[in-house]
Design an enzyme around this catalytic site. Structure first.
Site, PDB file in Angstrom:
ATOM      1  N   TYR A 100      21.683   5.806 -16.039  1.00 25.57           N
ATOM      2  CA  TYR A 100      20.741   5.436 -17.119  1.00 25.57           C
ATOM      3  C   TYR A 100      21.183   5.972 -18.479  1.00 25.57           C
ATOM      4  CZ  TYR A 100      17.795   5.658 -12.878  1.00 25.57           C
ATOM      5  OH  TYR A 100      17.280   5.554 -11.615  1.00 25.57           O
ATOM      6  N   GLY A 154       5.446  11.922 -10.385  1.00 28.53           N
ATOM      7  CA  GLY A 154       6.613  12.501  -9.728  1.00 28.53           C
ATOM      8  C   GLY A 154       7.343  13.384 -10.727  1.00 28.53           C
ATOM      9  N   ARG A 190      21.807  10.503 -12.830  1.00 28.56           N
ATOM     10  CA  ARG A 190      21.033   9.988 -13.961  1.00 28.56           C
ATOM     11  C   ARG A 190      21.872   9.700 -15.216  1.00 28.56           C
ATOM     12  NH1 ARG A 190      17.202  11.944 -16.268  1.00 28.56           N
ATOM     13  NH2 ARG A 190      15.947  10.061 -16.286  1.00 28.56           N
ATOM     14  N   CYS A 226      36.211  10.569  -8.975  1.00 28.25           N
ATOM     15  CA  CYS A 226      37.242   9.737  -9.589  1.00 28.25           C
ATOM     16  C   CYS A 226      36.633   8.514 -10.255  1.00 28.25           C
ATOM     17  CB  CYS A 226      38.246   9.329  -8.527  1.00 28.25           C
ATOM     18  SG  CYS A 226      38.924  10.762  -7.722  1.00 28.25           S
ATOM     19  N   GLU A 227      35.826   8.723 -11.271  1.00 24.35           N
ATOM     20  CA  GLU A 227      35.229   7.633 -12.041  1.00 24.35           C
ATOM     21  C   GLU A 227      34.991   8.141 -13.453  1.00 24.35           C
ATOM     22  OE1 GLU A 227      32.721   4.843 -10.732  1.00 24.35           O
ATOM     23  OE2 GLU A 227      32.825   5.307  -8.595  1.00 24.35           O
TER      24      GLU A 227
HETATM   25  N1  LLP Z   1       4.650   5.341  -8.180  1.00 25.25           N
HETATM   26  C1  LLP Z   1       5.493   4.323  -8.014  1.00 25.25           C
HETATM   27  C2  LLP Z   1       5.021   3.109  -7.355  1.00 25.25           C
HETATM   28  C3  LLP Z   1       6.815   4.425  -8.488  1.00 25.25           C
HETATM   29  O1  LLP Z   1       7.650   3.399  -8.320  1.00 25.25           O
HETATM   30  C4  LLP Z   1       7.255   5.605  -9.112  1.00 25.25           C
HETATM   31  C5  LLP Z   1       8.626   5.757  -9.602  1.00 25.25           C
HETATM   32  C6  LLP Z   1       6.325   6.665  -9.256  1.00 25.25           C
HETATM   33  C7  LLP Z   1       5.024   6.496  -8.782  1.00 25.25           C
HETATM   34  C8  LLP Z   1       6.686   7.974  -9.891  1.00 25.25           C
HETATM   35  O2  LLP Z   1       7.028   7.816 -11.230  1.00 25.25           O
HETATM   36  P1  LLP Z   1       7.270   9.110 -12.149  1.00 25.25           P
HETATM   37  O3  LLP Z   1       5.955   9.813 -12.308  1.00 25.25           O
HETATM   38  O4  LLP Z   1       8.266   9.954 -11.467  1.00 25.25           O
HETATM   39  O5  LLP Z   1       7.787   8.548 -13.416  1.00 25.25           O
HETATM   40  N2  LLP Z   1      15.363   7.296 -10.811  1.00 25.25           N
HETATM   41  C9  LLP Z   1      14.734   7.112 -12.090  1.00 25.25           C
HETATM   42  C10 LLP Z   1      13.226   7.012 -11.970  1.00 25.25           C
HETATM   43  C11 LLP Z   1      12.776   5.904 -11.044  1.00 25.25           C
HETATM   44  C12 LLP Z   1      11.280   5.849 -10.882  1.00 25.25           C
HETATM   45  C13 LLP Z   1      10.893   4.875  -9.814  1.00 25.25           C
HETATM   46  N3  LLP Z   1       9.494   4.822  -9.524  1.00 25.25           N
HETATM   47  C14 LLP Z   1      15.163   8.235 -13.039  1.00 25.25           C
HETATM   48  O6  LLP Z   1      15.911   9.110 -12.625  1.00 25.25           O
HETATM   49  O7  LLP Z   1      14.779   8.240 -14.207  1.00 25.25           O
END
Ligand code: LLP
Length: 416
Positions: free
Chosen positions: A317, A276, A313, A344-345
């Site tokens: 995080y 992703g 983000r 407002c945070e």
């Molecule tokens: N497959 C599964 C089962 C997942 O849970 C995820 C991401 C991906 C693929 C894709 O992962 P990537 O290639 O994007 O690392 N909101 C967080 C990231 C949460 C990721 C959740 N799962 C952030 O902004 O860093």
């Protein structure tokens, strides 16, 4: 590499001036580069080369239908975690036969719909889910293709909130338990075992955790062979990190090379990846206008028109994302600013202690905002979501307009 570069001190999105784009459409605005998206997807696809494979774009990183449509046109598959994501993929022209369905809480409705449209595989997260899928498949008179999500208990060395492959996490079943569950699955009449699945976390900047996980999976694959269970694919999930500042994230080609080494003797085992962030993060920026500059005894603040509701983000995080001027040709005094939003945070910031040469009314851009930016945005403080724009060479396309205020409460009703 991405296509957001300076030309004559002006930030460009491919062959358009970012300042022109936002003057036309307004801010806050996510701007994406189509060429960057295509380049990143191809980097994965090429890395796996002749080995049988499927790249399943992780929809959650950026679910805009224009982005999904670009992926579909490339021949991409999709990793989804909800029916909402499935419906988006279908609307965007994605092929259901290339969809893998992850997620720990698949509902009866979601499983039914996925079986009806004929997805490629369910990444099953528990024994209860396996039985549920079998029951629903029976009612529909279909066989459900499954793989089991295994939790290999490796430390991904990433932020704890996005680490998923440890025993203390809610995801998947343990390697020890997996063999037993596969043998149960083998007995279930409406289940078709397709593969093995794993996802250990996100924003991984080292290959070692992936390799440790693959080692454990290969042991399991061998055990399953002994039990007469032949897998057709191995899904290694997503998680490959990106460069936000100075991280040295491995390239998809380096990643693929090491996977091949681990899978010697399994040249026919199809590899599925679910990237992703590595595709979308650096294909997008969030552009915001400096509304006010304010100084107190401690700090200089740049108060901008994008907040934590647009980009969560940093607040969630403590993520560090670069912030740059859109127009560097202007004569401005350089200062160290906390870049904060209208919410407002106190957690509402895009970046702290950033050196910027700006004045009120200028535009600045947060880089690497294409992944988990728009997708995690909310209407908090009753703010309409940021608009989204796709740049393709020297053309811009509004791929998400700003909602009207009426649309913010359209689903609500007064008590009569
Ligand atoms: N497959 C599964 C089962 C997942 O849970 C995820 C991401 C991906 C693929 C894709 O992962 P990537 O290639 O994007 O690392 N909101 C967080 C990231 C949460 C990721 C959740 N799962 C952030 O902004 O860093």
């Amino acid at each position: 590499m991405d296509f957001f570069q300076y030309k004559n001190n002006q930030l460009m999105a491919e062959n358009l001036l970012v300042s022109q784009i936002v003057k036309e459409y307004g801010t806050p605005a996510y701007i994406y580069s189509k060429a960057t998206l295509v380049r990143h997807w191809n980097a994965f696809n090429d890395a796996l080369g002749e080995h049988p494979h499927l790249i399943c774009f992780a929809v959650k990183s950026n679910p805009n239908i224009a982005i999904l449509n670009i992926m579909a046109t490339l021949g991409s598959g999709f990793d989804i975690v909800s029916q909402g994501e499935l419906e988006r993929v279908l609307v965007a022209g994605g092929d259901p036969k290339k969809v893998v369905f992850s997620g720990v809480a698949k509902s009866v409705t979601e499983i039914t719909r996925a079986l009806e449209v004929g997805i490629r595989c369910f990444n099953v997260e528990s024994l209860s889910e396996l039985y549920r899928i079998n029951d629903i498949a029976k009612k529909l008179g279909k066989k459900a293709p499954i793989s089991l999500r295994v939790n290999p208990d490796v430390d991904a060395h990433t932020h704890p909130y996005i680490s998923t492959g440890l025993k203390e996490n809610k995801f998947g079943v343990t390697v020890e338990r997996a063999r037993e569950v596969y043998n149960i699955a083998k007995q279930l009449e409406y289940i078709e075992i397709e593969g093995l699945d794993c996802h250990i976390g996100s924003q991984l900047t080292e290959l070692q955790p992936f390799l440790d996980a693959t080692d454990r999976l290969v042991i399991l694959i061998k055990q399953l062979e002994q039990d007469g269970i032949q897998l057709k694919h191995l899904d290694l999930g997503g998680g490959l990190g990106v460069t936000y500042t100075d991280e040295k994230a491995p390239l998809p080609s380096e990643y693929a090379k090491t996977i091949f080494e681990k899978l010697k003797g399994y040249e026919n085992l199809e590899i599925i990846l679910e990237p992703g962030r590595a595709i979308t993060a650096n294909a997008g920026i969030l552009v915001t206008k400096v509304e006010y500059l304010k100084t107190n005894e401690e700090r200089h603040f740049a108060i901008v028109d994008a907040g934590m509701n647009d980009m969560l983000r940093p607040a969630l995080y403590q993520a560090y994302m670069n912030i740059i001027e859109v127009d560097r040709s202007l004569e401005r005094e350089t200062r160290i600013y906390d870049v904060v939003g209208p919410i407002c945070e106190t957690s509402d910031f895009l970046g702290k202690q950033r050196q910027l040469a700006i004045a009120e009314g200028d535009f600045i851009a947060q880089r690497s905002a294409g992944a988990y930016g728009a997708s995690m945005a909310s209407n908090y403080n009753s703010r309409p979501l940021a608009i989204e724009i796709m740049v393709d060479d020297d053309k811009s396309h509004l791929i998400k307009r700003r909602a009207s205020f009426e649309e913010l409460w359209r689903l609500e009703a007064l008590v009569k």
